[in-house]
Every structure is written in structure tokens, then in C-alpha cells.
Write a protein that holds these residues in place. Structure first.
Motif, PDB file in Angstrom:
ATOM      1  N   MET A   1       0.829  -1.212   0.000  1.00 21.85           N
ATOM      2  CA  MET A   1       0.000   0.000   0.000  1.00 21.85           C
ATOM      3  C   MET A   1       0.858   1.255   0.000  1.00 21.85           C
ATOM      4  O   MET A   1       0.716   2.141  -0.800  1.00 21.85           O
ATOM      5  CB  MET A   1      -0.901  -0.041   1.236  1.00 21.85           C
TER       6      MET A   1
ATOM      7  N   TYR B   1       2.626   1.631  -3.236  1.00 22.21           N
ATOM      8  CA  TYR B   1       1.741   2.167  -4.275  1.00 22.21           C
ATOM      9  C   TYR B   1       1.595   3.680  -4.131  1.00 22.21           C
ATOM     10  O   TYR B   1       1.691   4.435  -5.079  1.00 22.21           O
ATOM     11  CB  TYR B   1       0.354   1.527  -4.197  1.00 22.21           C
ATOM     12  N   LEU B   2       1.351   4.062  -2.846  1.00 20.30           N
ATOM     13  CA  LEU B   2       1.132   5.493  -2.587  1.00 20.30           C
ATOM     14  C   LEU B   2       2.348   6.307  -2.980  1.00 20.30           C
ATOM     15  O   LEU B   2       2.244   7.332  -3.657  1.00 20.30           O
ATOM     16  CB  LEU B   2       0.844   5.710  -1.095  1.00 20.30           C
TER      17      LEU B   2
ATOM     18  N   ALA C   1       2.644   6.448  -6.669  1.00 16.53           N
ATOM     19  CA  ALA C   1       1.643   7.341  -7.240  1.00 16.53           C
ATOM     20  C   ALA C   1       2.026   8.801  -6.990  1.00 16.53           C
ATOM     21  O   ALA C   1       1.941   9.642  -7.881  1.00 16.53           O
ATOM     22  CB  ALA C   1       0.280   7.049  -6.617  1.00 16.53           C
TER      23      ALA C   1
ATOM     24  N   LEU D   1       4.812   9.824  -9.197  1.00 11.33           N
ATOM     25  CA  LEU D   1       4.334  10.054 -10.562  1.00 11.33           C
ATOM     26  C   LEU D   1       3.602  11.393 -10.643  1.00 11.33           C
ATOM     27  O   LEU D   1       3.819  12.193 -11.551  1.00 11.33           O
ATOM     28  CB  LEU D   1       3.380   8.939 -10.990  1.00 11.33           C
ATOM     29  N   LEU D   2       2.752  11.615  -9.631  1.00  5.53           N
ATOM     30  CA  LEU D   2       1.939  12.834  -9.654  1.00  5.53           C
ATOM     31  C   LEU D   2       2.794  14.085  -9.558  1.00  5.53           C
ATOM     32  O   LEU D   2       2.537  15.084 -10.211  1.00  5.53           O
ATOM     33  CB  LEU D   2       0.944  12.818  -8.489  1.00  5.53           C
TER      34      LEU D   2
ATOM     35  N   LEU E   1       5.844  13.670 -12.867  1.00  4.82           N
ATOM     36  CA  LEU E   1       5.509  13.538 -14.286  1.00  4.82           C
ATOM     37  C   LEU E   1       4.894  14.768 -14.949  1.00  4.82           C
ATOM     38  O   LEU E   1       5.416  15.228 -15.963  1.00  4.82           O
ATOM     39  CB  LEU E   1       4.601  12.323 -14.501  1.00  4.82           C
TER      40      LEU E   1
ATOM     41  N   LEU F   1       6.624  16.643 -17.925  1.00  5.17           N
ATOM     42  CA  LEU F   1       6.084  16.600 -19.285  1.00  5.17           C
ATOM     43  C   LEU F   1       5.883  17.993 -19.854  1.00  5.17           C
ATOM     44  O   LEU F   1       6.098  18.228 -21.028  1.00  5.17           O
ATOM     45  CB  LEU F   1       4.748  15.855 -19.280  1.00  5.17           C
TER      46      LEU F   1
ATOM     47  N   PRO G   1      -1.325  18.806 -34.320  1.00  8.64           N
ATOM     48  CA  PRO G   1      -0.126  18.981 -33.498  1.00  8.64           C
ATOM     49  C   PRO G   1       1.043  18.134 -33.989  1.00  8.64           C
ATOM     50  O   PRO G   1       2.190  18.559 -33.868  1.00  8.64           O
ATOM     51  CB  PRO G   1      -0.572  18.563 -32.099  1.00  8.64           C
TER      52      PRO G   1
ATOM     53  N   ARG H   1       4.579  19.754 -34.654  1.00  8.12           N
ATOM     54  CA  ARG H   1       5.729  19.325 -33.871  1.00  8.12           C
ATOM     55  C   ARG H   1       6.849  18.790 -34.749  1.00  8.12           C
ATOM     56  O   ARG H   1       8.027  19.061 -34.532  1.00  8.12           O
ATOM     57  CB  ARG H   1       5.251  18.243 -32.896  1.00  8.12           C
TER      58      ARG H   1
END
Lengths: 165, 408
Positions: A1, A4-5, A8, A11-12, A15, A19, A89, A93
Motif C-alpha cells: 500500500m 503504491y502510494l 503514485a 508520478l503525480l 511527471l 512533461l 499537433p 511538432r
């Protein structure tokens, strides 16, 4: 758990921002974007280039601007595709990549009401491209209609450098 | 756990969307970013709509929507329309350039000729396609190229001459590569033409009018009193000056000398995306309107020629300079001349009208006759011989077709 957190959260947090600054990522140019461009480059000499994928003269000028950017790291380079093609796009690009402009700050018109976007930038502009706006450190804007002469850009750039000395 | 999975999925979705910016943009706000109100081939989804009247007073529309060209007709001046006929199937990469649009012309017997451009490759080279209907618009032949040449062609114009021959003109880049291979520079495109004596089924070999025209502006086409084609176009004059020119044909196969409409001195290596409009009144006067941003003048202008396009009057400024007047259109109708153009005040686009009852010597005060708050097509004028109408497609308010009321 926990794993995962953690994954996550990583990533949050990493990323989306990563990007956003990714080379070649196109930013949608909408109502208010022009003020955002002006604000974020305030105090920096900035070259803003308006172009479009179907514009013949643009195809010739774009690689020249790619080279100019490489030669003038002190100038902020912004491109804005001002064609009425919010749905292309990939083509936009690809042309920026080939021109060596992938790492510039690249936008594309993303409002079907292009008149309104142009009006925010310059009410007198009827949409002819290419078009280049040179924004000096003090905010002075020089507009070049049509393809820019690289020698003129060079001269402007030199003046910007001289002004800081 | 649930939250973590959700967060993870959200993050991954964001990653996928960001990696496919086109998809992301399309999904998030397609209708906002598009010029079109919707994506079907329906009239209300169209971005470009072109009108033409048939000899029996039927109004025909050709439009571009959902990647297709469609046609419908109206027997009640645009109040209601027939079921539309799709001219193209499947979807095509239609030319969406600001000055591009499908062209439709109807002959004296009700035959319909149609022309439009597509992008033939990823470099946005164009191709002009043509088709016709011989059954009153119920069906159209499969579209085919107007010329066998594979260089870029765009901005076609078509019209029937009084004898029923289709005259077509377009901008063509075929002379570019050979010139460059010979070490010569070649600016712009060339004005080419062809004719069809079978109602648009087959066209003659393409022939040139002039090299080095602007490559990205619509043409103005009209027929003079003798039924000879006259074409107004943005030329490239000496020194890269993109001012307007005009050519009158001696017959369908013989372009005359190219004359200059005005000396605006717009030297620019760019695509203005803004071509002229031409009409010829029963008096034989040529009336031209155009946009320029030249050294000599900037904005919209009108001029006329009473000697078959050899010389033109001093350009008359049109519209409010601070409202960016654009997309002028002029027509000689039964009540005299009418001219419309767009203005934009930062929020709203209006269509403005002025009229003349003395062959362009004096004009009425301009007045707004329609407006919209979102994207719109060029305002066009069309006449059935009894009345002149405004034809205007808007994203927010749909298609307008309204009679131009005569000035008191």
C-alpha cells in the motif's frame, strides 16, 4: 500500500511538470495566453515567431530560426503556430523538430475563433504569416512582417546584449 | 489503496494524454479549439459554405463539414433545404486554408460543376479536384484531379461562361521545381487555367497566365459583357511586392495582358491568406475590393476600372480601420452594387454592408447587418437576378441567408 502510494505520489509530482517542460511539447494558445507569454518573459529579450504548417515562406525561415536559437542562447525563443489547425499537433511538432526548434517554447492556436486570439496580440494583424515580434528587455516590441532577415535579428540580438553591459 | 490506484491511473492517463497532445486537445476541448460547431457532414457543422443560384431560382449550397463536401438546394431562398448529398466519401484532407472553400457553379440548363482542394501529402501540397452533376444535384461523379500535374495546386475558381463552358483558374506551383533546378529562385506560384466544354466532366490541358503570383490567396473571377473571363489575383511584383493584378481573357483560351489594380507597395515574404473580390456591372465597369498592409496604404480598399481593367481609380478606403476590416466581397446585383466585409471589435464579428446605385461613384454609409460571437466564414454575396443576398456561415449561430435590403 505504502509502495503504491509512494509510486503514485512520485508520478503525480514528477511527471506532469516534467512533461510540461519536455522538449517539443506544444502548449495550447488560448485566450489570455499572450499575456502569459509576455509575463513569463518580462525582462528577458524574447523572439516570438508566428508561423503555420501550410505557409510556404515559413518552411524556409523555420530552420534559419532554429540555427539562430542555437547561436543565441541568451534570447528566449517562442514559436506560435497561428494557422487554424488545432487538430494538427503532429505536423506542427514534426516541422519544429526538423527545424531544430524542439527545445523552444512552442505554442499552437487552440481557439477556433482565431480573430480573437490575434486581436489580443495585435488588433491590426489580419493573420498573415510568418510574423516575428522582437521583445526587448524593457518591453519594447519590434514587429517584422513576413520572413525576417537573419542579419536584422542578429543586429537586434547584439543590441540586447550591449544593453546589459 | 483505492485512492492510490485511482491516483496512479490518473497519473498514467495524464502521461498518455500528454504523450499524444493531439488526442488530449481533441478530447478536452474539441469544439472550443475547432472552427466547426460539430463534426458531422451537416450544414450546421460547416466551416465554409458557398452559394450559387440556378437558372430556375433554386439556391444551391456547397459546404465543407466533417471532412466532406456536401451539396443541398433550397426552393425558398434558404428557409429550408433539400436532403444533402455527400459529394465526397470517405473523409478527405480538405484544404482548410483561410481563403480556401468549395466552389459551385450552375449552368443555364441546371448542370452543376463543383471544384475543391485537398492536401495531397503531409507537406500540405494541394490538389484541385472537380466533379459535376447531370441529374439536378441528386448525384455527383467521383471527384478527379483537374490536371495530371502533381505539383501543388490550390485556390481554384470556376464559372460558366454564357455559352455554357466551364472556365477554371487556380494557383499552381509546377514551375517552381524546374526553376530551382536551374539555380533560379522562384517566388510564389503561377496562375493557371483550363476549360471544360462538357459541363465539368473533362478539362482542357492546363495553361499558364502568369508566373510568380502570391500562392495563398483566393482568386476573384467574373465574366465581362462579352462573356470573357476576368481574374483578379494577388500578384508578386518586382521586389516581392504582393499587390493586386487583373487579367482579361480575349477568349476562353487567350489571357490578355496583366494589369496592376493598385500600387499599395506591400512588400512581404509571407502568406497574407487574403485574396480580392471582383464583379463586373452591366455598364462594363470592373469593381475590385481587396486587403493590403502596404507602405502606401493599409486596410480594405475599393477601386473601379472603366477601360476593361487597364487602369483603376484611386483606392477608396473601406470600413473602420480600428476594427480590422477584412474579407471583402462585392457584387453587381439588380439593385446596383453591394459590398460586405467583416469587422471585429475584440468580442464580436460583424458583417458590414455598403451599397451604390451609381455604378460605384458614391456609396451608402456602412451599416452592420449581421454579427456573431465566435468563428465565422467569409461573408459572401449572391444574386438570383431579382435580389442580392448575404450568405454567411457562423459557428455559434449557424448559417445565415438574408436578403440585402435596398437603401432608401
Amino acid at each position: 500500500m505504502k509502495r503504491y502510494l509512494l509510486a503514485a505520489l512520485m508520478l503525480l509530482t514528477s511527471l506532469p511538470s516534467g512533461l510540461a517542460s519536455e522538449e517539443g511539447a506544444l502548449r495550447p494558445f488560448e485566450r489570455g495566453s499572450w499575456q502569459q507569454v509576455l509575463r513569463s518573459h518580462a525582462g528577458h529579450p524574447t523572439l516570438v515567431h508566428f508561423w503555420g504548417v501550410t505557409c510556404g515562406p515559413c518552411k524556409i525561415e523555420l530552420p534559419q530560426l532554429g540555427q539562430f536559437m542555437k547561436d543565441h542562447p541568451g534570447i528566449d525563443m517562442v514559436t506560435i503556430s497561428a494557422d487554424l489547425v488545432p487538430n494538427l499537433p503532429a505536423a506542427t511538432r514534426s516541422m519544429l523538430d526538423r527545424a531544430g526548434l524542439a527545445s523552444a517554447e512552442n505554442w499552437f492556436f487552440s481557439d477556433g475563433f482565431a480573430d480573437r486570439l490575434r486581436f489580443e496580440i495585435d488588433p491590426a494583424w489580419q493573420g498573415d504569416i510568418p510574423r516575428t515580434m522582437l521583445i526587448a528587455r524593457d518591453g519594447t516590441v519590434t514587429t517584422i512582417e513576413g520572413s525576417a532577415e537573419i542579419a536584422d535579428l542578429q543586429k537586434w540580438s547584439d543590441a540586447q546584449v550591449a544593453a546589459t553591459r | 489503496m483505492t485512492f492510490a490506484r485511482l491516483a496512479l491511473r490518473t497519473a498514467l492517463t495524464a502521461t498518455v494524454l500528454a504523450a499524444l497532445p493531439g488526442l488530449a486537445a481533441a478530447q478536452m476541448s474539441h469544439q472550443h479549439t475547432s472552427e466547426a460547431a460539430c463534426e458531422e457532414a451537416l450544414l450546421r457543422c460547416a466551416t465554409k459554405v458557398t452559394p450559387a443560384f440556378g437558372p430556375d431560382g433554386t439556391l444551391w449550397l456547397a459546404w465543407m463539414a466533417g471532412g466532406r463536401i456536401s451539396v443541398a438546394s433550397s426552393k425558398d431562398q434558404g428557409k429550408s433545404f433539400s436532403t444533402s448529398v455527400q459529394v465526397t466519401e470517405p473523409q478527405l484532407d480538405l484544404d482548410w486554408g483561410p481563403d480556401a472553400r468549395p466552389k459551385i457553379a450552375v449552368d443555364a440548363r441546371g448542370g452543376i460543376a463543383l471544384a475543391f482542394s485537398i492536401f495531397r501529402d503531409k507537406a500540405f501540397n494541394g490538389q484541385v479536384l472537380i466533379t459535376r452533376s447531370t441529374d439536378g444535384g441528386r448525384s455527383f461523379a467521383p471527384p478527379k484531379p483537374i490536371t495530371a500535374n502533381n505539383a501543388s495546386q490550390r485556390f481554384e475558381a470556376i464559372g460558366f461562361d454564357p455559352a455554357g463552358t466551364v472556365f477554371a483558374a487556380w494557383l499552381d506551383k509546377r514551375n517552381r521545381a524546374p526553376a530551382q533546378q536551374n539555380g533560379q529562385t522562384y517566388d510564389g506560384a503561377a496562375l493557371f487555367f483550363a476549360t471544360s466544354r462538357d459541363g465539368g466532366e473533362t478539362y482542357s490541358d492546363a495553361r499558364i497566365v502568369a508566373d510568380n503570383t502570391c500562392e495563398c490567396c483566393r482568386l476573384g473571377l467574373a465574366f465581362d459583357g462579352n462573356g470573357h473571363p476576368v481574374v483578379a489575383f494577388r500578384n508578386i511584383f518586382e521586389g516581392g511586392v504582393r499587390d493586386h493584378a487583373i487579367v482579361t481573357f480575349a477568349d476562353l483560351g487567350s489571357p490578355g495582358e496583366v494589369h496592376r489594380v493598385s500600387r499599395d507597395d506591400w512588400q512581404i515574404a509571407a502568406c497574407p491568406h487574403h485574396g480580392p473580390s471582383l464583379t463586373i456591372s452591366p455598364e462594363g465597369t470592373y469593381h475590385v475590393t481587396w486587403y493590403t498592409n502596404g507602405k502606401a496604404r493599409k486596410g480594405l480598399f475599393y477601386a473601379q476600372s472603366r477601360d476593361g481593367g487597364k487602369t483603376f481609380t484611386d483606392p477608396l478606403p473601406v470600413g473602420q480601420v480600428n476594427r480590422g476590416p477584412s474579407r471583402p466581397q462585392i457584387i453587381a446585383g439588380p439593385d446596383g452594387l453591394a459590398m460586405v466585409w467583416k469587422e471585429f471589435d475584440g468580442t464580436k464579428t460583424s458583417v458590414n454592408l455598403m451599397t451604390s446605385h451609381d455604378d460605384g461613384a458614391t456609396w451608402s454609409k456602412p451599416r452592420a447587418i449581421a454579427d456573431t460571437n465566435d468563428a465565422s466564414d467569409h461573408p459572401l454575396l449572391v444574386s438570383d437576378g431579382r435580389q442580392t443576398y448575404l450568405s454567411w456561415m457562423t459557428k455559434a449561430d449557424g448559417y445565415h441567408f438574408q436578403a440585402i435590403e435596398a437603401e432608401p
